[in-house]
Write a protein that holds these residues in place. Structure first.
Motif, PDB file in Angstrom:
ATOM      1  N   LYS A 140       0.814  -1.217   0.000  1.00 52.21           N
ATOM      2  CA  LYS A 140       0.000   0.000   0.000  1.00 52.21           C
ATOM      3  C   LYS A 140       0.844   1.262   0.000  1.00 52.21           C
ATOM      4  CE  LYS A 140      -4.191  -1.758   2.045  1.00 52.21           C
ATOM      5  NZ  LYS A 140      -4.626  -2.238   3.339  1.00 52.21           N
ATOM      6  N   ARG A 141       2.120   1.114   0.324  1.00 47.90           N
ATOM      7  CA  ARG A 141       2.952   2.310   0.375  1.00 47.90           C
ATOM      8  C   ARG A 141       3.152   2.872  -1.022  1.00 47.90           C
ATOM      9  NH1 ARG A 141       7.750   1.527   4.756  1.00 47.90           N
ATOM     10  NH2 ARG A 141       6.390   1.426   6.556  1.00 47.90           N
ATOM     11  N   ALA A 142       2.738   4.111  -1.201  1.00 45.76           N
ATOM     12  CA  ALA A 142       2.756   4.721  -2.532  1.00 45.76           C
ATOM     13  C   ALA A 142       4.160   4.720  -3.136  1.00 45.76           C
ATOM     14  CB  ALA A 142       2.225   6.146  -2.431  1.00 45.76           C
ATOM     15  N   SER A 143       5.158   4.860  -2.271  1.00 45.06           N
ATOM     16  CA  SER A 143       6.524   5.021  -2.780  1.00 45.06           C
ATOM     17  C   SER A 143       7.117   3.711  -3.312  1.00 45.06           C
ATOM     18  CB  SER A 143       7.423   5.565  -1.667  1.00 45.06           C
ATOM     19  OG  SER A 143       7.473   4.623  -0.618  1.00 45.06           O
ATOM     20  N   GLU A 144       6.426   2.593  -3.095  1.00 44.78           N
ATOM     21  CA  GLU A 144       7.010   1.303  -3.484  1.00 44.78           C
ATOM     22  C   GLU A 144       6.597   0.919  -4.909  1.00 44.78           C
ATOM     23  OE1 GLU A 144       8.955  -0.229  -1.394  1.00 44.78           O
ATOM     24  OE2 GLU A 144       8.474   0.970   0.380  1.00 44.78           O
ATOM     25  N   ASP A 145       7.544   0.726  -5.821  1.00 44.66           N
ATOM     26  CA  ASP A 145       7.197   0.132  -7.090  1.00 44.66           C
ATOM     27  C   ASP A 145       7.301  -1.382  -6.937  1.00 44.66           C
ATOM     28  OD1 ASP A 145       9.851  -0.720  -7.553  1.00 44.66           O
ATOM     29  OD2 ASP A 145      10.370   1.294  -8.208  1.00 44.66           O
ATOM     30  N   LYS A 146       6.914  -2.132  -7.995  1.00 44.20           N
ATOM     31  CA  LYS A 146       6.815  -3.604  -7.891  1.00 44.20           C
ATOM     32  C   LYS A 146       8.132  -4.256  -7.485  1.00 44.20           C
ATOM     33  CE  LYS A 146       2.960  -5.942  -9.628  1.00 44.20           C
ATOM     34  NZ  LYS A 146       2.132  -5.614 -10.795  1.00 44.20           N
ATOM     35  N   GLU A 147       9.213  -3.836  -8.151  1.00 49.93           N
ATOM     36  CA  GLU A 147      10.528  -4.448  -7.892  1.00 49.93           C
ATOM     37  C   GLU A 147      10.962  -4.187  -6.454  1.00 49.93           C
ATOM     38  OE1 GLU A 147      12.754  -6.986  -8.775  1.00 49.93           O
ATOM     39  OE2 GLU A 147      11.082  -6.755 -10.172  1.00 49.93           O
ATOM     40  N   ASN A 148      10.751  -2.933  -6.080  1.00 52.68           N
ATOM     41  CA  ASN A 148      11.116  -2.512  -4.730  1.00 52.68           C
ATOM     42  C   ASN A 148      10.300  -3.281  -3.691  1.00 52.68           C
ATOM     43  OD1 ASN A 148      12.403  -1.087  -2.809  1.00 52.68           O
ATOM     44  ND2 ASN A 148      11.565   0.914  -3.383  1.00 52.68           N
ATOM     45  N   PHE A 149       9.027  -3.500  -4.002  1.00 50.66           N
ATOM     46  CA  PHE A 149       8.123  -4.218  -3.094  1.00 50.66           C
ATOM     47  C   PHE A 149       8.638  -5.642  -2.866  1.00 50.66           C
ATOM     48  CE2 PHE A 149       4.450  -7.182  -2.967  1.00 50.66           C
ATOM     49  CZ  PHE A 149       4.029  -6.911  -1.676  1.00 50.66           C
ATOM     50  N   LYS A 150       9.013  -6.311  -3.963  1.00 51.46           N
ATOM     51  CA  LYS A 150       9.530  -7.683  -3.860  1.00 51.46           C
ATOM     52  C   LYS A 150      10.785  -7.724  -3.006  1.00 51.46           C
ATOM     53  CE  LYS A 150       8.374 -10.125  -8.130  1.00 51.46           C
ATOM     54  NZ  LYS A 150       9.026 -10.321  -9.437  1.00 51.46           N
ATOM     55  N   LYS A 151      11.651  -6.747  -3.233  1.00 51.56           N
ATOM     56  CA  LYS A 151      12.911  -6.687  -2.500  1.00 51.56           C
ATOM     57  C   LYS A 151      12.626  -6.474  -1.011  1.00 51.56           C
ATOM     58  CE  LYS A 151      16.911  -3.932  -2.972  1.00 51.56           C
ATOM     59  NZ  LYS A 151      17.376  -2.706  -3.586  1.00 51.56           N
ATOM     60  N   ARG A 152      11.690  -5.602  -0.722  1.00 52.30           N
ATOM     61  CA  ARG A 152      11.348  -5.306   0.674  1.00 52.30           C
ATOM     62  C   ARG A 152      10.766  -6.534   1.364  1.00 52.30           C
ATOM     63  NH1 ARG A 152      11.437  -0.198   3.582  1.00 52.30           N
ATOM     64  NH2 ARG A 152      12.613   1.164   2.220  1.00 52.30           N
ATOM     65  N   MET A 153       9.948  -7.298   0.622  1.00 54.58           N
ATOM     66  CA  MET A 153       9.350  -8.513   1.204  1.00 54.58           C
ATOM     67  C   MET A 153      10.442  -9.536   1.518  1.00 54.58           C
ATOM     68  SD  MET A 153       6.230  -8.241   1.936  1.00 54.58           S
ATOM     69  CE  MET A 153       6.016  -9.939   2.470  1.00 54.58           C
ATOM     70  N   SER A 154      11.405  -9.656   0.616  1.00 54.98           N
ATOM     71  CA  SER A 154      12.462 -10.638   0.860  1.00 54.98           C
ATOM     72  C   SER A 154      13.347 -10.177   2.022  1.00 54.98           C
ATOM     73  CB  SER A 154      13.226 -10.892  -0.441  1.00 54.98           C
ATOM     74  OG  SER A 154      14.575 -10.688  -0.287  1.00 54.98           O
ATOM     75  N   GLU A 155      13.600  -8.865   2.105  1.00 56.53           N
ATOM     76  CA  GLU A 155      14.352  -8.322   3.251  1.00 56.53           C
ATOM     77  C   GLU A 155      13.585  -8.549   4.546  1.00 56.53           C
ATOM     78  OE1 GLU A 155      17.341  -7.087   3.534  1.00 56.53           O
ATOM     79  OE2 GLU A 155      17.844  -7.025   1.408  1.00 56.53           O
ATOM     80  N   ALA A 156      12.247  -8.398   4.457  1.00 54.98           N
ATOM     81  CA  ALA A 156      11.402  -8.571   5.650  1.00 54.98           C
ATOM     82  C   ALA A 156      11.528  -9.994   6.182  1.00 54.98           C
ATOM     83  CB  ALA A 156       9.948  -8.253   5.308  1.00 54.98           C
ATOM     84  N   ARG A 157      11.483 -10.965   5.267  1.00 58.65           N
ATOM     85  CA  ARG A 157      11.592 -12.372   5.686  1.00 58.65           C
ATOM     86  C   ARG A 157      12.952 -12.635   6.327  1.00 58.65           C
ATOM     87  NH1 ARG A 157       7.872 -13.546   1.304  1.00 58.65           N
ATOM     88  NH2 ARG A 157       6.126 -14.672   2.254  1.00 58.65           N
ATOM     89  N   LYS A 158      13.972 -12.018   5.746  1.00 56.16           N
ATOM     90  CA  LYS A 158      15.326 -12.194   6.289  1.00 56.16           C
ATOM     91  C   LYS A 158      15.391 -11.620   7.714  1.00 56.16           C
ATOM     92  CE  LYS A 158      19.670 -10.648   4.647  1.00 56.16           C
ATOM     93  NZ  LYS A 158      20.198 -10.006   3.447  1.00 56.16           N
ATOM     94  N   GLU A 159      14.825 -10.431   7.881  1.00 57.14           N
ATOM     95  CA  GLU A 159      14.833  -9.787   9.207  1.00 57.14           C
ATOM     96  C   GLU A 159      14.083 -10.672  10.218  1.00 57.14           C
ATOM     97  OE1 GLU A 159      16.378  -6.682   9.670  1.00 57.14           O
ATOM     98  OE2 GLU A 159      15.898  -6.692  11.806  1.00 57.14           O
ATOM     99  N   ILE A 160      12.911 -11.171   9.789  1.00 58.36           N
ATOM    100  CA  ILE A 160      12.078 -11.993  10.696  1.00 58.36           C
ATOM    101  C   ILE A 160      12.829 -13.254  11.126  1.00 58.36           C
ATOM    102  CG2 ILE A 160       9.964 -13.421  10.802  1.00 58.36           C
ATOM    103  CD1 ILE A 160       8.613 -11.251   9.042  1.00 58.36           C
TER     104      ILE A 160
END
Ligand code: 5GP
Length: 207
Positions: A140-160
């Motif tokens: 939902k974050r306006a600033s996130e494009d698709k590629e960035n979103f995928k990267k953020r999700m993978s970073e999120a899993r790593k952090e978790i």
């Protein structure tokens, strides 16, 4: 607040991006006395809603390297390709004065801080209610494009995946409740005998 009778603690709060960590940190600063948020240094670009010196100290890579060589950081990490660092002098002098310092940093930084000050650190990990909810929030974050979103999700899993390096894990399915849990953790940790130097003086009168 200067308090000679107790040493402050460093409350590290980590989470994947989108779990509500920033909101919890801001509430702590606004609603709890005796806490300070450590302002990190970063080489990433300033976002529109951010203020230099308030949200971060924004520096270029050369300036960051210089500070690092000068031993100005308690920890540094590379997150999403940018450098981040916690300022050593400020944090150490604040806890010496009895202030509690909140650090909004990732697992890499948390490990390094623990090595420096193992007795003064309390580590809290904030989880989103579910991975689906996290996807919603990041998507939902306006600033996130698709590629960035995928990267953020993978970073999120790593952090978790590092949740088990923390003392406490708080699931943020209700921001007020999550905030209250973190506040309870802070208040309990403040009461620890080892953090209250003044106790010795008091106990002398009992014996
Ligand atoms: P953002 O750039 O979105 O503000 O932060 C990205 C991530 O970097 C967040 O998980 C945040 O906790 C982490 N971070 C921010 N400052 C520091 C720091 O000084 N050290 C470390 N290790 N991580 C940081």
């Amino acid at each position: 607040m200067i308090n000679d009778d107790r040493k402050g603690l460093v409350l590290v709060i980590s989470s994947p991006s989108g779990a509500g960590k920033t909101t919890i940190c801001k509430k702590l600063i606004n609603e709890v006395q005796g806490v300070k948020l450590s302002i990190s240094v970063t080489t990433r670009k300033k976002r529109n809603n951010e203020i230099d010196g308030k949200d971060y100290f924004f520096k270029n890579s050369i300036e960051f390297s210089k500070m690092s060589k000068n031993n100005e950081f308690l920890e540094t990490a590379n997150v999403f390709g940018f450098s981040y660092g916690t300022l050593k002098k400020q944090v150490l002098s604040d806890i010496q004065k009895g202030m509690d310092v909140i650090l909004d940093i990732d697992w890499q930084g948390t490990r390094q801080i623990e090595k420096h000050i193992p007795n003064d650190i309390v580590k809290v990990f904030i989880l989103p209610p579910s991975i689906n909810e996290l996807e919603n929030r990041l998507g939902k974050r306006a600033s996130e494009d698709k590629e960035n979103f995928k990267k953020r999700m993978s970073e999120a899993r790593k952090e978790i995946s590092h949740y088990d390096e923390y003392d406490f894990v708080v699931i943020n399915d209700d921001i007020e409740q999550a905030f209250n849990s973190v506040k309870t953790i802070l208040f309990s940790e403040r009461l620890k005998r080892s953090r209250n130097f003044g106790l010795e003086k008091i106990i002398k009168n009992y014996l």
